[in-house]
Design an enzyme around this catalytic site. Structure first.
Site, PDB file in Angstrom:
ATOM      1  N   GLU A 166     -31.880  -8.910 -54.399  1.00 40.80           N
ATOM      2  CA  GLU A 166     -31.617  -9.196 -52.979  1.00 40.80           C
ATOM      3  C   GLU A 166     -32.512  -8.392 -52.044  1.00 40.80           C
ATOM      4  OE1 GLU A 166     -27.396  -8.855 -52.353  1.00 40.80           O
ATOM      5  OE2 GLU A 166     -26.933 -10.290 -53.959  1.00 40.80           O
ATOM      6  N   ASN A 209     -34.279 -11.166 -58.367  1.00 48.57           N
ATOM      7  CA  ASN A 209     -33.069 -11.989 -58.261  1.00 48.57           C
ATOM      8  C   ASN A 209     -32.611 -12.023 -56.810  1.00 48.57           C
ATOM      9  OD1 ASN A 209     -30.853 -13.415 -59.640  1.00 48.57           O
ATOM     10  ND2 ASN A 209     -29.576 -11.672 -59.044  1.00 48.57           N
ATOM     11  N   HIS A 245     -24.821 -19.047 -55.671  1.00 50.01           N
ATOM     12  CA  HIS A 245     -23.456 -18.991 -55.138  1.00 50.01           C
ATOM     13  C   HIS A 245     -23.360 -20.129 -54.115  1.00 50.01           C
ATOM     14  CE1 HIS A 245     -22.596 -15.265 -57.153  1.00 50.01           C
ATOM     15  NE2 HIS A 245     -23.630 -14.670 -56.609  1.00 50.01           N
ATOM     16  N   GLU A 273     -26.093 -16.444 -61.356  1.00 47.08           N
ATOM     17  CA  GLU A 273     -24.757 -16.044 -60.893  1.00 47.08           C
ATOM     18  C   GLU A 273     -23.971 -17.249 -60.378  1.00 47.08           C
ATOM     19  OE1 GLU A 273     -24.907 -12.706 -58.191  1.00 47.08           O
ATOM     20  OE2 GLU A 273     -26.625 -11.814 -59.218  1.00 47.08           O
ATOM     21  N   ASP A 275     -21.582 -19.968 -59.166  1.00 47.49           N
ATOM     22  CA  ASP A 275     -20.220 -20.403 -58.870  1.00 47.49           C
ATOM     23  C   ASP A 275     -20.290 -21.355 -57.679  1.00 47.49           C
ATOM     24  OD1 ASP A 275     -20.458 -18.564 -56.666  1.00 47.49           O
ATOM     25  OD2 ASP A 275     -19.457 -17.003 -57.820  1.00 47.49           O
TER      26      ASP A 275
END
Length: 485
Positions: A166, A209, A245, A273, A275
């Site tokens: 990030e 990432n 996400h 990651e 979801d």
């Protein structure tokens, strides 16, 4: 198909063509009909067949929960630490490293033959106070020492590291995040981190990432430009992670094209990651859309030969981070709060090449499921309790069956029951299931046949009905009648 690409590891054959997704919005892939071939029984087996990773984020203390561990063991071939390898967890005091929780994740991966993915070496969040207070030169020195300590500790055990997490700002500017690293070290901090990581673990893939980079936008383009620059100048970088996400119904239409443009730079890409959140409580419509969204993401990865795989950020909605950060949102993973697979599970399985077995075109010549062969440790009558929880809509339904074994321990089980209103099972999970007329027989899957005295096993299925969906009146476990619970 290919296993795990890196310039330092051998590449296997090219990925097979993605199979077309089935249209059923179901939650399992282990249903069978007499005389029909059974489908694969886990996401892991399907991903292994594709040469891809299917991973999950692990909090090691949750392995004490049997349902959590059962899914973790059987459904995934890659593990990433949810928090146990971050800076505050591994170096809370400068120069004093603590690896107990991280080692628990690494030991679990090694014991189960799963790949270990490292997350994360440098991140502005979950940074200990002592690091946040350092001057620029001190922070650079501390960052390099931290990378050497953590990546060095796991050297040879980790297939890839999120070296930097990030680092780019939100919004449309495409600029760097105004983090403590950016403020005090300057633009060179990311390059310094990657060079330190290569020195600490030369065999591991090194990744950057970030989130909100799934489509082609200013933020993903800023990372693209950084990767292109690193490759041109020989700065070590091997992969790019896309957190994904996502919000239900909002998978970027250019996801595949975005992954491909990074792959064309000569790096691997990963969904790291995943979801997909929705308003809670979830509706049937949103669950169906979520299933389609999961299918889109996995299919996009499979269509890019350098996409190493997909990792979901957890297993069950019970422990998802979403509700705490986005109040009123949740239901983002592929198992619900009670560990029942959601329609998204079937969608992922189908995208990986699993399918729903169709009714046979030839007459049924298999033994009738009304006379199951009892497995080892057959309990005495009354030695089991069954709960049956249906969820109906229009002409469809799902049902969860939970069976408590009050008799001797089992090493194999069959559960029999009968429908009374013409219901038909279309898909099932955690079982192989056969239906002949009204009679249904569910048998244990490969991983859940052992049930101790007092233990509980659960499975479920999706089906259709003609407007009436009464519960089965009675259930048997290995031929013995159970009490309704």
């Amino acid at each position: 198909m290919r296993i795990h690409h890196t310039s330092r590891r051998a590449r296997s054959a090219v990925l097979a063509t993605v199979l077309a997704a089935a249209t059923a919005l179901a939650v399992g892939v282990t249903v069978s009909r007499p005389g029909a071939a059974e489908a694969a029984t886990s996401l892991k087996s399907l991903a292994d067949a594709k040469g891809r990773d299917i991973g999950f984020a692990l909090a090691p203390d949750r392995l004490a929960e049997s349902a959590y561990k059962q899914i973790a063991d059987s459904e995934f071939n890659l593990v990433v630490a949810e928090n146990a390898m971050k800076w505050d967890a591994t170096e809370p005091t400068r120069g004093q490293f603590t690896f107990a929780q991280g080692d628990a994740v690494a030991d679990y991966a090694a014991a189960g033959g799963k790949k270990l993915y490292g997350h994360t070496l440098v991140w502005h969040s979950q940074l200990p106070d002592w690091a946040s207070g350092l001057s620029g030169p001190e922070l650079l020195q501390a960052m390099k020492a931290h990378i050497a300590g953590v990546a060095g500790h796991y050297r040879g055990k980790v297939v890839a590291w999120d070296v930097v997490n990030e680092a780019f700002a939100d919004g449309g500017s495409g600029g760097r995040r105004d983090s403590v690293f950016q403020q005090r070290i300057g633009d060179g901090w990311i390059e310094e981190a990657f060079r330190a990581a290569r020195a600490a673990d030369p065999a591991a893939d090194l990744c950057i990432n970030d989130y909100s980079t799934d489509g082609v936008n200013a933020k993903s383009t800023a990372i693209y430009n950084l990767v292109r620059d690193f490759k041109a100048r020989g700065v070590p970088i091997d992969c790019v992670g896309f957190q994904a996400h996502l919000i239900v119904g909002q998978v970027p239409g250019d996801l595949q094209a975005n992954l491909q443009r990074f792959a064309d730079l000569g790096v691997d890409v990963r969904i790291t990651e995943l979801d997909i959140r929705m308003p809670t409580p979830p509706t049937a419509a949103n669950l169906a859309t979520q299933a389609a969204d999961y299918r889109k993401v996995v299919t996009a990865c499979l269509a890019v030969s350098r996409c190493a795989g997909v990792t979901t950020w957890g297993i069950t909605d019970r422990y998802s981070w979403i509700p705490q950060v986005f109040p009123g949102q949740g239901a983002a993973l592929i198992w619900d709060d009670n560990y029942a697979p959601k329609p998204a599970y079937q969608a992922v399985a189908e995208a990986l090449g699993g399918g729903v077995t169709a009714p046979p075109s030839t007459p049924n010549t298999s033994p009738s499921p009304t006379t199951p062969t009892p497995g080892p440790g057959t309990p005495v009558p009354g030695g089991c309790v069954v709960s049956y929880v249906p969820n109906s809509w229009n002409n469809g339904f799902t049902a969860e069956v939970r069976v408590r074994n009050d008799g001797p321990a089992l090493t194999g089980w069959t559960v029999g029951f009968a429908f009374t209103a013409g219901q038909q099972v279309t898909n099932a999970w955690n079982t192989t299931l056969a239906q002949s007329g009204a009679q249904v027989l569910a048998r244990n899957a490969a991983w859940n046949g052992t049930v101790p005295t007092g233990g509980t096993v659960s499975f479920g299925f999706q089906g259709t009905h003609g407007g009436s969906n009464p519960n089965p009146a009675a259930f048997t476990l290995n031929g013995a009648t159970c009490r309704n619970g």
